[in-house]
Design a protein around this motif. Sequence first.
Motif, short mmCIF file in Angstrom:
data_model
loop_
_atom_site.label_atom_id
_atom_site.label_comp_id
_atom_site.label_asym_id
_atom_site.label_seq_id
_atom_site.Cartn_x
_atom_site.Cartn_y
_atom_site.Cartn_z
N ASP A 195 0.85 -1.18 0.00
CA ASP A 195 0.00 0.00 0.00
C ASP A 195 0.89 1.24 0.00
OD1 ASP A 195 0.97 0.13 2.58
OD2 ASP A 195 -0.91 -0.44 3.54
N ILE A 196 0.27 2.42 0.02
CA ILE A 196 1.05 3.65 -0.08
C ILE A 196 2.01 3.78 1.10
CG2 ILE A 196 0.90 6.17 -0.09
CD1 ILE A 196 -1.73 5.94 -1.56
N ARG A 197 1.52 3.53 2.29
CA ARG A 197 2.35 3.68 3.49
C ARG A 197 3.54 2.72 3.45
NH1 ARG A 197 -1.40 3.14 7.04
NH2 ARG A 197 -1.75 5.39 7.24
N SER A 198 3.27 1.48 3.07
CA SER A 198 4.34 0.50 3.00
C SER A 198 5.35 0.86 1.91
CB SER A 198 3.75 -0.88 2.72
OG SER A 198 2.79 -1.24 3.70
N ALA A 199 4.85 1.32 0.76
CA ALA A 199 5.74 1.71 -0.34
C ALA A 199 6.63 2.87 0.08
CB ALA A 199 4.92 2.09 -1.57
N GLN A 200 6.07 3.81 0.83
CA GLN A 200 6.88 4.94 1.30
C GLN A 200 8.01 4.45 2.18
OE1 GLN A 200 4.64 8.29 2.88
NE2 GLN A 200 6.29 8.87 4.27
N LYS A 201 7.72 3.52 3.05
CA LYS A 201 8.75 2.99 3.96
C LYS A 201 9.80 2.21 3.19
CE LYS A 201 9.49 -0.46 7.47
NZ LYS A 201 10.89 -0.11 7.37
N PHE A 221 12.90 17.72 -5.00
CA PHE A 221 11.89 18.30 -5.88
C PHE A 221 12.43 18.43 -7.31
CE2 PHE A 221 9.38 19.81 -2.20
CZ PHE A 221 8.10 19.55 -2.69
N GLY A 222 13.71 18.80 -7.44
CA GLY A 222 14.31 18.88 -8.77
C GLY A 222 14.35 17.54 -9.47
N LEU A 223 14.72 16.49 -8.72
CA LEU A 223 14.74 15.14 -9.29
C LEU A 223 13.32 14.68 -9.65
CD1 LEU A 223 17.33 13.51 -6.86
CD2 LEU A 223 17.71 14.23 -9.22
N LEU A 224 12.34 15.06 -8.83
CA LEU A 224 10.95 14.73 -9.13
C LEU A 224 10.52 15.38 -10.46
CD1 LEU A 224 8.06 13.76 -8.54
CD2 LEU A 224 7.78 15.78 -7.09
N THR A 225 10.88 16.64 -10.64
CA THR A 225 10.54 17.33 -11.87
C THR A 225 11.15 16.62 -13.09
OG1 THR A 225 10.44 19.44 -10.69
CG2 THR A 225 10.66 19.54 -13.08
N ALA A 226 12.39 16.17 -12.95
CA ALA A 226 13.04 15.45 -14.04
C ALA A 226 12.31 14.15 -14.35
CB ALA A 226 14.50 15.17 -13.67
N HIS A 239 6.72 4.58 -25.13
CA HIS A 239 7.73 3.68 -24.62
C HIS A 239 7.11 2.63 -23.71
CE1 HIS A 239 11.23 6.77 -25.20
NE2 HIS A 239 10.75 6.32 -26.34
N PRO A 240 7.63 1.42 -23.70
CA PRO A 240 7.05 0.36 -22.86
C PRO A 240 7.27 0.60 -21.36
CG PRO A 240 9.07 -0.41 -23.90
CD PRO A 240 8.75 0.92 -24.53
N ASP A 241 8.20 1.50 -20.99
CA ASP A 241 8.48 1.72 -19.57
C ASP A 241 7.70 2.90 -19.00
OD1 ASP A 241 9.79 3.70 -20.96
OD2 ASP A 241 11.63 3.60 -19.77
N PHE A 242 6.60 3.28 -19.64
CA PHE A 242 5.80 4.40 -19.15
C PHE A 242 5.33 4.15 -17.72
CE2 PHE A 242 1.37 6.37 -19.10
CZ PHE A 242 1.83 7.60 -18.67
N GLY A 243 4.86 2.95 -17.43
CA GLY A 243 4.41 2.63 -16.07
C GLY A 243 5.54 2.73 -15.06
N GLU A 244 6.74 2.31 -15.45
CA GLU A 244 7.88 2.40 -14.55
C GLU A 244 8.24 3.85 -14.27
OE1 GLU A 244 12.61 1.13 -14.55
OE2 GLU A 244 11.17 -0.01 -15.76
N GLU A 245 8.14 4.71 -15.28
CA GLU A 245 8.43 6.12 -15.08
C GLU A 245 7.41 6.75 -14.12
OE1 GLU A 245 11.05 7.48 -15.89
OE2 GLU A 245 11.87 6.17 -17.43
N ALA A 247 5.93 5.16 -11.76
CA ALA A 247 6.31 4.64 -10.45
C ALA A 247 7.45 5.47 -9.85
CB ALA A 247 6.71 3.17 -10.54
N ASP A 248 8.41 5.87 -10.69
CA ASP A 248 9.51 6.71 -10.21
C ASP A 248 8.98 8.05 -9.67
OD1 ASP A 248 11.61 4.98 -10.67
OD2 ASP A 248 11.96 5.67 -12.71
N VAL A 249 7.98 8.61 -10.36
CA VAL A 249 7.39 9.87 -9.89
C VAL A 249 6.81 9.67 -8.50
CG1 VAL A 249 5.52 11.51 -10.27
CG2 VAL A 249 6.92 10.76 -12.20
N PHE A 250 6.09 8.57 -8.31
CA PHE A 250 5.51 8.30 -6.99
C PHE A 250 6.58 8.14 -5.92
CE2 PHE A 250 4.72 5.00 -3.82
CZ PHE A 250 3.69 5.61 -3.10
N LEU A 251 7.66 7.43 -6.26
CA LEU A 251 8.70 7.18 -5.27
C LEU A 251 9.39 8.47 -4.84
CD1 LEU A 251 10.22 3.89 -6.73
CD2 LEU A 251 8.68 4.14 -4.78
#
Length: 297
Positions: A195-201, A221-226, A239-245, A247-251
């Motif tokens: 879940d969100i809480r677990s993913a954050q940890k 914040f700068g890395l998030l923008t990138a 691109h096939p890695d759209f979902g992965e990208e 996920a990076d935004v969420f992380l």
Amino acid sequence: MNTDEIAATHRTVVIEGCDGAGKSTLATRLAREYGFTVVHCPRTPDSVGLPQRYQELLARPGHLVLDRSFLSELAYGPLYRGGSRITWTEARTLAKSVINRDGAFLHLTASAEVIQTRLLNRDTQAPPLARSTLSWPPTRRSSRPSRSPFPSSPSTRPTTHLPRADDNPQSPSGPRAFSVSSGTGRPTRAGGTVDIRSAQKLAWDNKLDKGFNTTDVPLEFGLLTAEIGEAFTAWRKHHPDFGEELADVFLYLAAIAEMNGLDLQTEVQRKITKNRDRVYARNEHGVPVRITETAED
């Protein structure tokens, strides 16, 4: 006192000690092996009300371990910033809240040589050994009593000073990766939905393991923008890695939340409820306009 005794007798654990003493390692172990939720407490913006923030943290359900706490502000505020943002009265009140939550205060120590080596391995820099020896640990106990924020009631639990069981700077801390079962927010050894809480940890533990940024909020914040830019490019070019990208935004969002002591899952749930209760109507241009306000608006 060992970790089994700590986990069996305390619902709240506050860990203090200088950098390199092993606070995050112990906190991760309590989470991995005993189901504690870790709250890392780095330096927060001056606009954040620290007493209220810690009261909110201590109001969370379940077993909590705080990697640093309001006690750090009492020590480092005057040392580095000219004053503490928490008064002694507020510290005593927070200490009572920890005690009422079946809490224990743990102070980790290690030799100056070990501290320096760990900091060099982790951060590639450390204070000179002479400075470390002068500041940590003390060469002799002072006869002058130190002022304590803890209440002097009979129910007060004393602070426990724990030297690391392995005073070896090269000693591995063991694997920290684990799966988390959703619902309770408590980690399990295998399986489960994150879940969100677990993913954050989990994301935060990975940053600690890899030595990534954990303190510079503007940089994050700068890395998030990138990452948002990369996600847009992946979507635009199919691109096939759209979902992965995404996920990076969420992380990166989760990391920013952790740096500021926020539980992203709670914030998302609160915001969804807030948005659900709003009512919109389209104006003459066909644009949705909010026509009712929630109590928080």
